[in-house]
Design a protein around this motif. Structure first.
Motif, PDB file in Angstrom:
ATOM      1  N   ARG A  89       0.844  -1.195   0.000  1.00  0.00           N
ATOM      2  CA  ARG A  89       0.000   0.000   0.000  1.00  0.00           C
ATOM      3  C   ARG A  89       0.877   1.241   0.000  1.00  0.00           C
ATOM      4  N   SER A  90       0.480   2.221  -0.781  1.00  0.00           N
ATOM      5  CA  SER A  90       1.158   3.522  -0.842  1.00  0.00           C
ATOM      6  C   SER A  90       2.618   3.433  -1.270  1.00  0.00           C
ATOM      7  N   TYR A  91       2.975   2.408  -2.049  1.00  0.00           N
ATOM      8  CA  TYR A  91       4.345   2.324  -2.561  1.00  0.00           C
ATOM      9  C   TYR A  91       4.584   3.488  -3.517  1.00  0.00           C
ATOM     10  N   ASN A  92       5.750   4.079  -3.448  1.00  0.00           N
ATOM     11  CA  ASN A  92       6.098   5.225  -4.283  1.00  0.00           C
ATOM     12  C   ASN A  92       7.103   4.783  -5.331  1.00  0.00           C
ATOM     13  N   THR A  93       6.699   4.782  -6.583  1.00  0.00           N
ATOM     14  CA  THR A  93       7.595   4.393  -7.663  1.00  0.00           C
ATOM     15  C   THR A  93       7.854   5.597  -8.565  1.00  0.00           C
ATOM     16  N   THR A  94       8.738   5.444  -9.517  1.00  0.00           N
ATOM     17  CA  THR A  94       9.101   6.554 -10.404  1.00  0.00           C
ATOM     18  C   THR A  94       8.139   6.642 -11.586  1.00  0.00           C
ATOM     19  N   THR A  95       8.071   7.816 -12.172  1.00  0.00           N
ATOM     20  CA  THR A  95       7.251   7.988 -13.369  1.00  0.00           C
ATOM     21  C   THR A  95       7.829   7.187 -14.533  1.00  0.00           C
ATOM     22  N   ASP A  96       9.122   6.950 -14.516  1.00  0.00           N
ATOM     23  CA  ASP A  96       9.748   6.126 -15.553  1.00  0.00           C
ATOM     24  C   ASP A  96       9.169   4.705 -15.523  1.00  0.00           C
ATOM     25  N   ASN A  97       8.993   4.160 -14.328  1.00  0.00           N
ATOM     26  CA  ASN A  97       8.403   2.826 -14.208  1.00  0.00           C
ATOM     27  C   ASN A  97       6.954   2.812 -14.689  1.00  0.00           C
ATOM     28  N   ILE A  98       6.198   3.851 -14.345  1.00  0.00           N
ATOM     29  CA  ILE A  98       4.810   3.941 -14.801  1.00  0.00           C
ATOM     30  C   ILE A  98       4.776   4.017 -16.328  1.00  0.00           C
ATOM     31  N   ASP A  99       5.672   4.794 -16.911  1.00  0.00           N
ATOM     32  CA  ASP A  99       5.761   4.917 -18.369  1.00  0.00           C
ATOM     33  C   ASP A  99       6.046   3.562 -19.023  1.00  0.00           C
ATOM     34  N   LYS A 100       6.975   2.812 -18.451  1.00  0.00           N
ATOM     35  CA  LYS A 100       7.315   1.493 -18.998  1.00  0.00           C
ATOM     36  C   LYS A 100       6.139   0.529 -18.898  1.00  0.00           C
ATOM     37  N   LEU A 101       5.406   0.591 -17.788  1.00  0.00           N
ATOM     38  CA  LEU A 101       4.238  -0.280 -17.634  1.00  0.00           C
ATOM     39  C   LEU A 101       3.131   0.106 -18.613  1.00  0.00           C
ATOM     40  N   CYS A 102       2.943   1.409 -18.841  1.00  0.00           N
ATOM     41  CA  CYS A 102       1.961   1.858 -19.833  1.00  0.00           C
ATOM     42  C   CYS A 102       2.327   1.339 -21.215  1.00  0.00           C
ATOM     43  N   ASP A 103       3.598   1.396 -21.567  1.00  0.00           N
ATOM     44  CA  ASP A 103       4.050   0.865 -22.861  1.00  0.00           C
ATOM     45  C   ASP A 103       3.816  -0.641 -22.932  1.00  0.00           C
ATOM     46  N   PHE A 104       4.151  -1.348 -21.873  1.00  0.00           N
ATOM     47  CA  PHE A 104       4.008  -2.804 -21.864  1.00  0.00           C
ATOM     48  C   PHE A 104       2.551  -3.228 -22.020  1.00  0.00           C
ATOM     49  N   PHE A 105       1.660  -2.604 -21.249  1.00  0.00           N
ATOM     50  CA  PHE A 105       0.253  -2.979 -21.288  1.00  0.00           C
ATOM     51  C   PHE A 105      -0.539  -2.213 -22.350  1.00  0.00           C
ATOM     52  N   ASN A 106       0.136  -1.295 -23.048  1.00  0.00           N
ATOM     53  CA  ASN A 106      -0.501  -0.477 -24.077  1.00  0.00           C
ATOM     54  C   ASN A 106      -1.741   0.208 -23.503  1.00  0.00           C
ATOM     55  N   CYS A 107      -1.518   0.962 -22.420  1.00  0.00           N
ATOM     56  CA  CYS A 107      -2.636   1.594 -21.722  1.00  0.00           C
ATOM     57  C   CYS A 107      -2.248   3.001 -21.278  1.00  0.00           C
ATOM     58  N   GLU A 108      -3.208   3.692 -20.704  1.00  0.00           N
ATOM     59  CA  GLU A 108      -3.001   5.038 -20.177  1.00  0.00           C
ATOM     60  C   GLU A 108      -2.638   4.964 -18.687  1.00  0.00           C
ATOM     61  N   VAL A 109      -2.096   6.044 -18.165  1.00  0.00           N
ATOM     62  CA  VAL A 109      -1.676   6.103 -16.764  1.00  0.00           C
ATOM     63  C   VAL A 109      -2.833   5.759 -15.825  1.00  0.00           C
ATOM     64  N   GLY A 110      -4.030   6.238 -16.131  1.00  0.00           N
ATOM     65  CA  GLY A 110      -5.189   5.994 -15.290  1.00  0.00           C
ATOM     66  C   GLY A 110      -5.597   4.532 -15.206  1.00  0.00           C
ATOM     67  N   GLU A 111      -5.093   3.722 -16.114  1.00  0.00           N
ATOM     68  CA  GLU A 111      -5.366   2.287 -16.048  1.00  0.00           C
ATOM     69  C   GLU A 111      -4.357   1.561 -15.162  1.00  0.00           C
ATOM     70  N   ILE A 112      -3.219   2.192 -14.914  1.00  0.00           N
ATOM     71  CA  ILE A 112      -2.169   1.619 -14.066  1.00  0.00           C
ATOM     72  C   ILE A 112      -2.375   2.018 -12.604  1.00  0.00           C
ATOM     73  N   MET A 113      -2.820   3.245 -12.402  1.00  0.00           N
ATOM     74  CA  MET A 113      -2.949   3.766 -11.057  1.00  0.00           C
ATOM     75  C   MET A 113      -4.191   4.628 -10.936  1.00  0.00           C
ATOM     76  N   GLU A 114      -4.711   4.709  -9.700  1.00  0.00           N
ATOM     77  CA  GLU A 114      -5.888   5.540  -9.464  1.00  0.00           C
ATOM     78  C   GLU A 114      -5.795   6.172  -8.079  1.00  0.00           C
ATOM     79  N   HIS A 115      -6.462   7.291  -7.931  1.00  0.00           N
ATOM     80  CA  HIS A 115      -6.511   7.969  -6.646  1.00  0.00           C
ATOM     81  C   HIS A 115      -7.719   7.461  -5.876  1.00  0.00           C
ATOM     82  N   VAL A 116      -7.482   7.037  -4.638  1.00  0.00           N
ATOM     83  CA  VAL A 116      -8.545   6.556  -3.772  1.00  0.00           C
ATOM     84  C   VAL A 116      -8.538   7.430  -2.528  1.00  0.00           C
TER      85      VAL A 116
END
Length: 75
Positions: free
Chosen positions: A44-71
């Protein structure tokens, strides 16, 4: 709080392709360490880099909002 949806994306991939997707496979394709992927998915609340989020978006071919959400926190 930011909630990562990595496990959900992995489950969706398995449903669509019929093939199980592991952290090792994602790590090899994205150059994100397996331990980091595990922390993103499980801590919970792990803090990762935007570079990692970018790589995951490329891998899953998705937008940032599909990787993470604000709760909103419930007090």
């Amino acid at each position: 709080m930011i909630r990562y949806r990595l496990k959900e994306l992995m489950a969706e991939h398995q449903f669509k392709t019929g093939a199980r997707l592991t952290f090792d496979e994602i790590a090899k394709a994205t150059a994100i360490h397996r331990t980091t992927l595990s922390k993103i998915a499980n801590q919970r609340s792990y803090n990762t880099t935007t570079d990692n989020i970018d790589k995951l978006c490329d891998f899953f071919n998705c937008e940032v909002g599909e990787i993470m959400e604000h709760v909103k926190k419930i007090d």
